[in-house]
Write a protein that holds these residues in place. Structure first.
Motif, PDB file in Angstrom:
ATOM      1  N   ARG A 126       0.826  -1.193   0.000  1.00 47.78           N
ATOM      2  CA  ARG A 126       0.000   0.000   0.000  1.00 47.78           C
ATOM      3  C   ARG A 126       0.871   1.256   0.000  1.00 47.78           C
ATOM      4  NH1 ARG A 126      -5.260   0.867   3.675  1.00 47.78           N
ATOM      5  NH2 ARG A 126      -5.698   2.965   3.007  1.00 47.78           N
ATOM      6  N   ASP A 127       1.894   1.269   0.819  1.00 47.60           N
ATOM      7  CA  ASP A 127       2.800   2.417   0.844  1.00 47.60           C
ATOM      8  C   ASP A 127       3.504   2.591  -0.500  1.00 47.60           C
ATOM      9  OD1 ASP A 127       2.134   2.989   3.477  1.00 47.60           O
ATOM     10  OD2 ASP A 127       3.829   1.881   4.306  1.00 47.60           O
ATOM     11  N   ASP A 128       3.881   1.450  -1.119  1.00 51.59           N
ATOM     12  CA  ASP A 128       4.519   1.530  -2.435  1.00 51.59           C
ATOM     13  C   ASP A 128       3.578   2.170  -3.451  1.00 51.59           C
ATOM     14  OD1 ASP A 128       6.880   0.369  -1.585  1.00 51.59           O
ATOM     15  OD2 ASP A 128       6.257  -1.652  -2.131  1.00 51.59           O
ATOM     16  N   PHE A 129       2.322   1.738  -3.476  1.00 52.79           N
ATOM     17  CA  PHE A 129       1.359   2.305  -4.416  1.00 52.79           C
ATOM     18  C   PHE A 129       1.199   3.806  -4.218  1.00 52.79           C
ATOM     19  CE2 PHE A 129      -0.850  -0.232  -7.461  1.00 52.79           C
ATOM     20  CZ  PHE A 129      -0.525  -1.533  -7.120  1.00 52.79           C
ATOM     21  N   LYS A 130       1.163   4.245  -2.992  1.00 54.64           N
ATOM     22  CA  LYS A 130       1.029   5.674  -2.699  1.00 54.64           C
ATOM     23  C   LYS A 130       2.227   6.433  -3.244  1.00 54.64           C
ATOM     24  CE  LYS A 130      -0.451   9.377  -0.401  1.00 54.64           C
ATOM     25  NZ  LYS A 130      -0.615  10.468  -1.338  1.00 54.64           N
ATOM     26  N   ARG A 131       3.407   5.929  -2.987  1.00 55.42           N
ATOM     27  CA  ARG A 131       4.623   6.586  -3.462  1.00 55.42           C
ATOM     28  C   ARG A 131       4.664   6.605  -4.993  1.00 55.42           C
ATOM     29  NH1 ARG A 131       7.807   3.521  -1.165  1.00 55.42           N
ATOM     30  NH2 ARG A 131       8.471   2.230  -2.886  1.00 55.42           N
ATOM     31  N   TRP A 132       4.364   5.451  -5.621  1.00 54.06           N
ATOM     32  CA  TRP A 132       4.380   5.390  -7.081  1.00 54.06           C
ATOM     33  C   TRP A 132       3.346   6.332  -7.676  1.00 54.06           C
ATOM     34  CZ3 TRP A 132       3.925  -0.598  -6.736  1.00 54.06           C
ATOM     35  CH2 TRP A 132       5.153  -1.143  -6.363  1.00 54.06           C
ATOM     36  N   SER A 133       2.137   6.292  -7.153  1.00 54.54           N
ATOM     37  CA  SER A 133       1.080   7.129  -7.729  1.00 54.54           C
ATOM     38  C   SER A 133       1.373   8.609  -7.531  1.00 54.54           C
ATOM     39  CB  SER A 133      -0.291   6.757  -7.170  1.00 54.54           C
ATOM     40  OG  SER A 133      -0.376   7.040  -5.793  1.00 54.54           O
ATOM     41  N   ASP A 134       1.919   8.984  -6.394  1.00 56.05           N
ATOM     42  CA  ASP A 134       2.278  10.391  -6.170  1.00 56.05           C
ATOM     43  C   ASP A 134       3.287  10.865  -7.207  1.00 56.05           C
ATOM     44  OD1 ASP A 134       0.591  10.592  -3.981  1.00 56.05           O
ATOM     45  OD2 ASP A 134       2.210  10.500  -2.490  1.00 56.05           O
ATOM     46  N   ARG A 135       4.297  10.067  -7.457  1.00 53.13           N
ATOM     47  CA  ARG A 135       5.341  10.459  -8.419  1.00 53.13           C
ATOM     48  C   ARG A 135       4.812  10.454  -9.846  1.00 53.13           C
ATOM     49  NH1 ARG A 135      10.463   7.473  -5.607  1.00 53.13           N
ATOM     50  NH2 ARG A 135      10.629   8.955  -3.900  1.00 53.13           N
ATOM     51  N   ILE A 136       3.965   9.494 -10.169  1.00 52.96           N
ATOM     52  CA  ILE A 136       3.404   9.420 -11.519  1.00 52.96           C
ATOM     53  C   ILE A 136       2.475  10.598 -11.784  1.00 52.96           C
ATOM     54  CG2 ILE A 136       1.867   8.081 -13.027  1.00 52.96           C
ATOM     55  CD1 ILE A 136       3.190   5.546 -11.678  1.00 52.96           C
ATOM     56  N   VAL A 137       1.614  10.898 -10.839  1.00 51.95           N
ATOM     57  CA  VAL A 137       0.707  12.037 -11.006  1.00 51.95           C
ATOM     58  C   VAL A 137       1.500  13.337 -11.082  1.00 51.95           C
ATOM     59  CG1 VAL A 137      -1.112  13.388  -9.893  1.00 51.95           C
ATOM     60  CG2 VAL A 137      -1.314  10.904 -10.015  1.00 51.95           C
ATOM     61  N   ALA A 138       2.453  13.517 -10.204  1.00 57.55           N
ATOM     62  CA  ALA A 138       3.264  14.737 -10.230  1.00 57.55           C
ATOM     63  C   ALA A 138       4.024  14.868 -11.541  1.00 57.55           C
ATOM     64  CB  ALA A 138       4.232  14.756  -9.053  1.00 57.55           C
ATOM     65  N   GLY A 139       4.456  13.749 -12.083  1.00 59.29           N
ATOM     66  CA  GLY A 139       5.226  13.768 -13.322  1.00 59.29           C
ATOM     67  C   GLY A 139       4.394  13.973 -14.570  1.00 59.29           C
ATOM     68  N   THR A 140       3.099  13.756 -14.476  1.00 59.63           N
ATOM     69  CA  THR A 140       2.252  13.910 -15.661  1.00 59.63           C
ATOM     70  C   THR A 140       1.363  15.149 -15.600  1.00 59.63           C
ATOM     71  OG1 THR A 140       0.582  12.431 -14.702  1.00 59.63           O
ATOM     72  CG2 THR A 140       2.194  11.449 -16.203  1.00 59.63           C
ATOM     73  N   THR A 141       0.907  15.509 -14.433  1.00 57.53           N
ATOM     74  CA  THR A 141      -0.018  16.644 -14.337  1.00 57.53           C
ATOM     75  C   THR A 141       0.330  17.601 -13.213  1.00 57.53           C
ATOM     76  OG1 THR A 141      -1.522  15.479 -12.839  1.00 57.53           O
ATOM     77  CG2 THR A 141      -1.939  15.245 -15.192  1.00 57.53           C
ATOM     78  N   GLY A 142       1.253  17.226 -12.385  1.00 59.62           N
ATOM     79  CA  GLY A 142       1.528  18.020 -11.188  1.00 59.62           C
ATOM     80  C   GLY A 142       2.795  18.845 -11.266  1.00 59.62           C
ATOM     81  N   SER A 143       3.341  19.073 -10.110  1.00 56.82           N
ATOM     82  CA  SER A 143       4.475  19.985  -9.961  1.00 56.82           C
ATOM     83  C   SER A 143       5.743  19.516 -10.670  1.00 56.82           C
ATOM     84  CB  SER A 143       4.771  20.177  -8.474  1.00 56.82           C
ATOM     85  OG  SER A 143       5.074  18.928  -7.871  1.00 56.82           O
ATOM     86  N   ALA A 154      15.066  12.439 -13.001  1.00 53.95           N
ATOM     87  CA  ALA A 154      15.372  13.231 -11.812  1.00 53.95           C
ATOM     88  C   ALA A 154      14.161  13.383 -10.898  1.00 53.95           C
ATOM     89  CB  ALA A 154      15.893  14.605 -12.219  1.00 53.95           C
ATOM     90  N   SER A 155      12.971  13.473 -11.470  1.00 52.12           N
ATOM     91  CA  SER A 155      11.758  13.681 -10.664  1.00 52.12           C
ATOM     92  C   SER A 155      11.272  12.410  -9.992  1.00 52.12           C
ATOM     93  CB  SER A 155      10.640  14.239 -11.542  1.00 52.12           C
ATOM     94  OG  SER A 155      10.179  13.253 -12.461  1.00 52.12           O
ATOM     95  N   GLY A 156      11.783  11.261 -10.431  1.00 48.69           N
ATOM     96  CA  GLY A 156      11.325   9.997  -9.877  1.00 48.69           C
ATOM     97  C   GLY A 156      10.204   9.360 -10.671  1.00 48.69           C
ATOM     98  N   PHE A 157       9.696  10.069 -11.682  1.00 46.17           N
ATOM     99  CA  PHE A 157       8.611   9.550 -12.511  1.00 46.17           C
ATOM    100  C   PHE A 157       9.000   8.245 -13.200  1.00 46.17           C
ATOM    101  CE2 PHE A 157       6.732   9.236 -16.762  1.00 46.17           C
ATOM    102  CZ  PHE A 157       5.392   9.186 -16.449  1.00 46.17           C
ATOM    103  N   ALA A 158      10.138   8.240 -13.857  1.00 47.16           N
ATOM    104  CA  ALA A 158      10.575   7.053 -14.592  1.00 47.16           C
ATOM    105  C   ALA A 158      10.774   5.857 -13.658  1.00 47.16           C
ATOM    106  CB  ALA A 158      11.850   7.344 -15.372  1.00 47.16           C
ATOM    107  N   GLY A 159      11.371   6.105 -12.515  1.00 51.31           N
ATOM    108  CA  GLY A 159      11.572   5.023 -11.548  1.00 51.31           C
ATOM    109  C   GLY A 159      10.265   4.472 -11.012  1.00 51.31           C
TER     110      GLY A 159
END
Length: 70
Positions: A1-18, A26-31
């Protein structure tokens, strides 16, 4: 569950967010995308070997030629 939260936060930030204007690595999106894909591949392999009564098992069976029913 924690992994999903971390992944989704980075994916959302990398596509529509900050982080959308930052380098994907560098942003963690690719990882995050890679980690999520690896996790999903593992779940699919597990359900292929041992199907259950869950959505992933149904989708794997449909992909493997079982089709979907209503």
């Amino acid at each position: 569950r924690d992994d999903f939260k971390r992944w989704s936060d980075r994916i959302v930030a990398g596509t529509t967010g900050s982080a959308r204007t930052l380098d994907p690595v560098a942003s963690g999106f690719a990882g995050a995308m890679g980690d999520l894909a690896e996790y999903i591949r593992g779940v699919v392999a597990e359900r292929s070997a041992r199907p259950g009564e869950d959505l992933v098992s149904v989708l794997v069976a449909a992909h493997d030629g079982g089709g979907l029913s209503a």
